[in-house]
Design a protein around this motif. Structure first.
Motif, PDB file in Angstrom:
ATOM      1  N   GLU A   1       0.799  -1.296   0.015  1.00 28.15           N
ATOM      2  CA  GLU A   1      -0.017   0.047   0.034  1.00 28.15           C
ATOM      3  C   GLU A   1       0.921   1.388   0.060  1.00 28.15           C
ATOM      4  N   LYS A   2       0.553   2.178  -1.026  1.00 30.73           N
ATOM      5  CA  LYS A   2       1.174   3.505  -0.999  1.00 30.73           C
ATOM      6  C   LYS A   2       2.593   3.290  -1.082  1.00 30.73           C
TER       7      LYS A   2
ATOM      8  N   LEU B   1       1.021  -2.449 -12.937  1.00 32.80           N
ATOM      9  CA  LEU B   1      -0.457  -2.117 -13.141  1.00 32.80           C
ATOM     10  C   LEU B   1      -0.758  -0.816 -12.259  1.00 32.80           C
ATOM     11  N   LEU B   2      -0.607  -0.920 -10.958  1.00 35.99           N
ATOM     12  CA  LEU B   2      -0.971   0.094  -9.909  1.00 35.99           C
ATOM     13  C   LEU B   2      -0.163   1.289 -10.396  1.00 35.99           C
TER      14      LEU B   2
ATOM     15  N   ILE C   1      -6.296  -5.020  -6.958  1.00 35.00           N
ATOM     16  CA  ILE C   1      -5.748  -3.645  -7.041  1.00 35.00           C
ATOM     17  C   ILE C   1      -6.674  -2.727  -6.783  1.00 35.00           C
ATOM     18  N   ASP C   2      -6.418  -1.792  -5.706  1.00 35.93           N
ATOM     19  CA  ASP C   2      -7.413  -0.709  -5.400  1.00 35.93           C
ATOM     20  C   ASP C   2      -6.714   0.354  -5.613  1.00 35.93           C
TER      21      ASP C   2
ATOM     22  N   GLU D   1      -4.439   2.903  -3.383  1.00 30.43           N
ATOM     23  CA  GLU D   1      -2.880   2.342  -3.761  1.00 30.43           C
ATOM     24  C   GLU D   1      -2.675   1.248  -3.205  1.00 30.43           C
ATOM     25  N   LEU D   2      -3.461   0.231  -3.242  1.00 27.57           N
ATOM     26  CA  LEU D   2      -3.372  -0.996  -2.386  1.00 27.57           C
ATOM     27  C   LEU D   2      -3.249  -2.185  -3.387  1.00 27.57           C
TER      28      LEU D   2
END
Length: 422
Positions: A59-60, A304-305, A383-384, A388-389
């Protein structure tokens, strides 16, 4: 003077507090979430519902969690670890979609191109209309050509069930996914099998991504496995992601466990469990077949993120990633098989895409804009982008998640369900 000094110090402390918020105020995955995931995954192992399981949360820009519980190989007492390799099955699909979209970026095809423009095997398709009194199939002409977009969102019409009178028998005879087929012979068999429904009218999971792999092969002029290695796996440094698993990796492969009717687990015979992965086959399917580690798959999801970037390398353009994670299913497509069981979702290019928040506590949790998929042996990633997770869960359990594992994992990550704010 002393008052001024302490006033400056106070303002500096306030600035630091405001510019560096605490973990609990800025991160979705906080200490409470960490404890929830720990207890949830461990409970599945302790109850004997899975032999071993691992999960990773990013995350982040930082890894926030990794833990493994239980055994990758219960009989040999090999613990599940970060180095464990698993068969990811349909989590292969988004990797294939990435390979295909690299050719899209080069202008070699458009999503609304007729598939037959590039693959003549899919010209003049016939559509199943049932059977007559003699059990013979009734066929009609397709209303339109299958498009490339259809094979990226599972609306091509390819049959994928064993209970369609007449048509399922043809599928079995053709045996398109026989491992001894090449992608070319696979495509010929699929193309000579009638469609189950008119292109673009229903969502039905199946052979579409295998056809994507063949399309990559034809458009690139390179065997699909070689293109995938050169254009996706090598640039992402996914050095432990592969179709064929050689001897030196096999002591790291997780065993496959089959849930019995009484709820106990039985290890699947290795000759069945690893039949694809431990042999060189002509078929390099786009829809399944890769084995990987959790860190390798993290590289893919981070790309992808990060809108297509891996370090200094551009794997995909940001606009292409956005296109992939955008819902491509129009409201006119009402028949969606089991897709609604994934929640309020549509489908992009080889991902499910969440288009509305969960309506109640029984629905799978997730944020609008999340994109995700899973695998036949119950693996999962999501993927959120809003938080950013990335969450990845590895397990080797068949039949596919009949124990509520995915929902429990999502509940642990996100916490108790709350009605969405208007």
């Amino acid at each position: 003077m002393r008052y001024a000094f302490w006033t400056i110090i106070l303002f500096q402390l306030l600035f630091i507090a405001c510019s560096s918020p605490t973990e609990t105020s800025t991160l979705l995955f906080d200490n409470a979430a960490r404890n929830r995931v720990d207890s949830t995954l461990n409970a599945f192992v302790q109850a004997g519902k899975v032999a071993g399981i691992s999960a990773l949360i990013y995350e982040k820009g930082e890894e926030r969690y990794f833990q493994a519980f239980g055994y990758a190989d219960r009989e040999q007492q090999k613990p599940m670890t970060r180095e464990t390799m698993v068969q990811i099955y349909s989590m292969t699909k988004p990797i294939t979609g990435t390979a295909l979209m690299k050719l899209y970026e080069r202008g070699i095809f458009e999503l609304d191109d007729p598939l037959e423009k590039h693959l003549p095997e899919f010209s003049n398709m016939k559509v199943y209309q049932g059977v007559d009194e003699n059990g013979e199939m009734i066929l009609s002409e397709a209303d339109r050509s299958i498009t490339v977009r259809d094979i990226t969102r599972h609306t091509a019409g390819f049959p994928n069930r064993d209970n369609i009178p007449g048509l399922s028998e043809v599928m079995r005879e053709k045996d398109a996914r026989n491992y001894n087929n090449t992608l070319a012979s696979m495509a010929e068999k699929i193309g000579s099998t009638p469609l189950w429904f008119q292109p673009g009218t229903q969502w039905e999971y199946g052979l579409c991504v295998d056809v994507q792999a063949y399309l990559v092969e034809k458009l690139s002029g390179m065997p699909y496995g070689e293109f995938l290695q050169k254009e996706v796996l090598d640039p992402l440094e996914m050095n432990e992601t592969m179709y064929f698993v050689p001897e030196e990796y096999r002591d790291r492969m997780a065993a496959v466990y089959e849930r019995q009717t009484d709820g106990t687990l039985a290890r699947q015979n290795d000759s069945i469990a690893y039949r694809f992965s431990y042999n060189h086959w002509p078929l390099t399917p786009g829809g399944f077949g890769l084995s990987s580690t959790i860190d390798d798959y993290l590289k893919f999801t981070k790309m992808l993120l990060n809108e297509g970037k891996h370090g200094d390398q551009i794997i995909l353009e940001p606009s292409t990633v956005e296109l992939m994670r955008t819902n491509h299913l129009p409201d006119s497509i009402k028949e969606r098989s089991w897709l609604p069981h994934r929640g309020q979702v549509g489908f992009g290019i080889d991902f499910a895409v969440r288009i509305a928040p969960p309506q109640d506590a029984q629905e799978n949790q997730g944020n609008v804009g999340e994109f995700f998929w899973d695998g036949a042996l119950s693996t999962l990633f999501f993927i959120d982008p809003e938080n950013e997770l990335i969450a990845i869960m590895f397990v080797q359990l068949t039949p596919y998640d009949g124990i509520g594992l995915h929902k429990a994992f999502r509940d642990a990550v996100y916490g108790p369900w709350k009605p969405a704010a208007n």
